[in-house]
Design a protein around this motif. Structure first.
Motif, PDB file in Angstrom:
ATOM      1  N   GLU A  93       0.824  -1.196  -0.115  1.00  0.00           N
ATOM      2  CA  GLU A  93      -0.119   0.210   0.387  1.00  0.00           C
ATOM      3  C   GLU A  93       1.324   1.451  -0.245  1.00  0.00           C
ATOM      4  O   GLU A  93       0.807   2.580  -0.577  1.00  0.00           O
ATOM      5  N   VAL A  94       2.046   1.149   1.064  1.00  0.00           N
ATOM      6  CA  VAL A  94       3.066   2.735   0.693  1.00  0.00           C
ATOM      7  C   VAL A  94       3.850   2.553  -0.670  1.00  0.00           C
ATOM      8  O   VAL A  94       4.048   3.700  -1.276  1.00  0.00           O
ATOM      9  N   LEU A  95       4.021   1.461  -0.909  1.00  0.00           N
ATOM     10  CA  LEU A  95       5.258   1.443  -2.226  1.00  0.00           C
ATOM     11  C   LEU A  95       4.241   2.364  -3.458  1.00  0.00           C
ATOM     12  O   LEU A  95       5.017   3.027  -3.828  1.00  0.00           O
ATOM     13  N   THR A  96       2.912   1.828  -3.731  1.00  0.00           N
ATOM     14  CA  THR A  96       2.502   2.595  -4.481  1.00  0.00           C
ATOM     15  C   THR A  96       1.505   3.473  -4.835  1.00  0.00           C
ATOM     16  O   THR A  96       0.856   4.057  -5.493  1.00  0.00           O
ATOM     17  N   THR A  97       1.601   3.903  -3.373  1.00  0.00           N
ATOM     18  CA  THR A  97       1.210   5.250  -3.003  1.00  0.00           C
ATOM     19  C   THR A  97       2.000   6.407  -2.884  1.00  0.00           C
ATOM     20  O   THR A  97       1.918   7.147  -2.644  1.00  0.00           O
ATOM     21  N   HIS A  98       3.351   6.018  -1.868  1.00  0.00           N
ATOM     22  CA  HIS A  98       4.704   6.993  -1.416  1.00  0.00           C
ATOM     23  C   HIS A  98       3.786   7.814  -0.060  1.00  0.00           C
ATOM     24  O   HIS A  98       4.409   8.892  -0.430  1.00  0.00           O
ATOM     25  N   ASP A  99       3.074   7.848   0.583  1.00  0.00           N
ATOM     26  CA  ASP A  99       2.863   8.104   1.231  1.00  0.00           C
ATOM     27  C   ASP A  99       3.021   7.427   2.944  1.00  0.00           C
ATOM     28  O   ASP A  99       3.115   5.949   3.516  1.00  0.00           O
ATOM     29  N   GLN A 100       4.027   7.614   2.642  1.00  0.00           N
ATOM     30  CA  GLN A 100       4.670   7.235   3.964  1.00  0.00           C
ATOM     31  C   GLN A 100       4.707   7.980   5.646  1.00  0.00           C
ATOM     32  O   GLN A 100       4.372   7.630   6.938  1.00  0.00           O
TER      33      GLN A 100
END
Length: 212
Positions: A93-100
């Motif tokens: 999820e984080v990898l595909t959104t770049h939402d750190q």
């Protein structure tokens, strides 16, 4: 293939608490029982209901994660597998959104596993990269440790249909490799005080013979 976007291997320590099971006892007394009185066997206590509020994970639609069905018949092992799959979904999820700022990574990881996953994601973000296609996870195995507060989980990952791309332009950086050999992961999970099986160690074995 996808050297940057492979799940990084990491190890760490964590503390898990043991669950206590309380047994009810009947302290009542009876006068001389009648001959026709029979005692009914005590019913086994129902498993405790899982009331944990887990994060609602949304992996971007350009990447599909497929999990081979792996019900074990053991409710504890099934719970371990469910949270291990949640850990994988949280990472992608984080990898595909770049939402750190997304908190799902910390929900399912701790210790060295959390550090390793964040390093992996930050490396991809630095390159403005992500993964697309179809990623398949299979051959699940769970071994519960004595005491029930930790377990080891192994599984395989097939990424022959996964490509790397620029997250902004969607330009493909590296095409999928249909000949890519699978990776086997060996993880250690621990049950935290909230009842979540968190990943604390994650070790990849690339080009694994056990996954063929």
């Amino acid at each position: 293939m996808s050297a940057v976007l492979l799940l990084g291997g990491c190890s760490g320590d964590g503390n898990g608490g043991d669950d206590e099971i309380a047994a009810d006892s009947d302290n009542g007394r009876s006068e001389s029982p009648q001959p026709d009185e029979t005692e009914e066997p005590a019913e086994s206590p129902a498993p405790a209901e899982d009331t944990v509020e887990r994060p609602d994970i949304q992996v971007a639609d350009f990447l599909t994660l497929e999990f081979e069905e792996a019900e074990t018949g053991d409710p504890v092992a099934d719970a371990v597998l469910a949270d291990t799959q949640g850990q994988i979904e949280a990472t992608y999820e984080v990898l595909t959104t770049h939402d750190q700022e997304n908190s799902s990574i910390g929900f399912y990881n701790k210790g060295q596993a959390l550090i390793g996953e964040m390093d992996f994601i930050e490396s991809a973000i630095d390159q403005n990269a992500t993964s697309g296609g179809v990623m398949r996870f299979y051959r699940w195995d769970v071994e519960l440790a004595e005491g029930g507060a930790s377990a080891t989980v192994s599984y395989c990952r097939d990424f022959t249909e996964v490509y790397d791309m620029d997250i902004d332009t969607r330009e493909i950086i590296q095409e999928a490799d249909p000949d890519a050999l699978p990776t086997r992961y060996l993880t250690r999970v621990e049950k935290n005080g909230s009842g979540v099986w968190q990943t604390v160690e994650l070790q990849p074995e690339r080009k694994s013979e056990q996954c063929r």
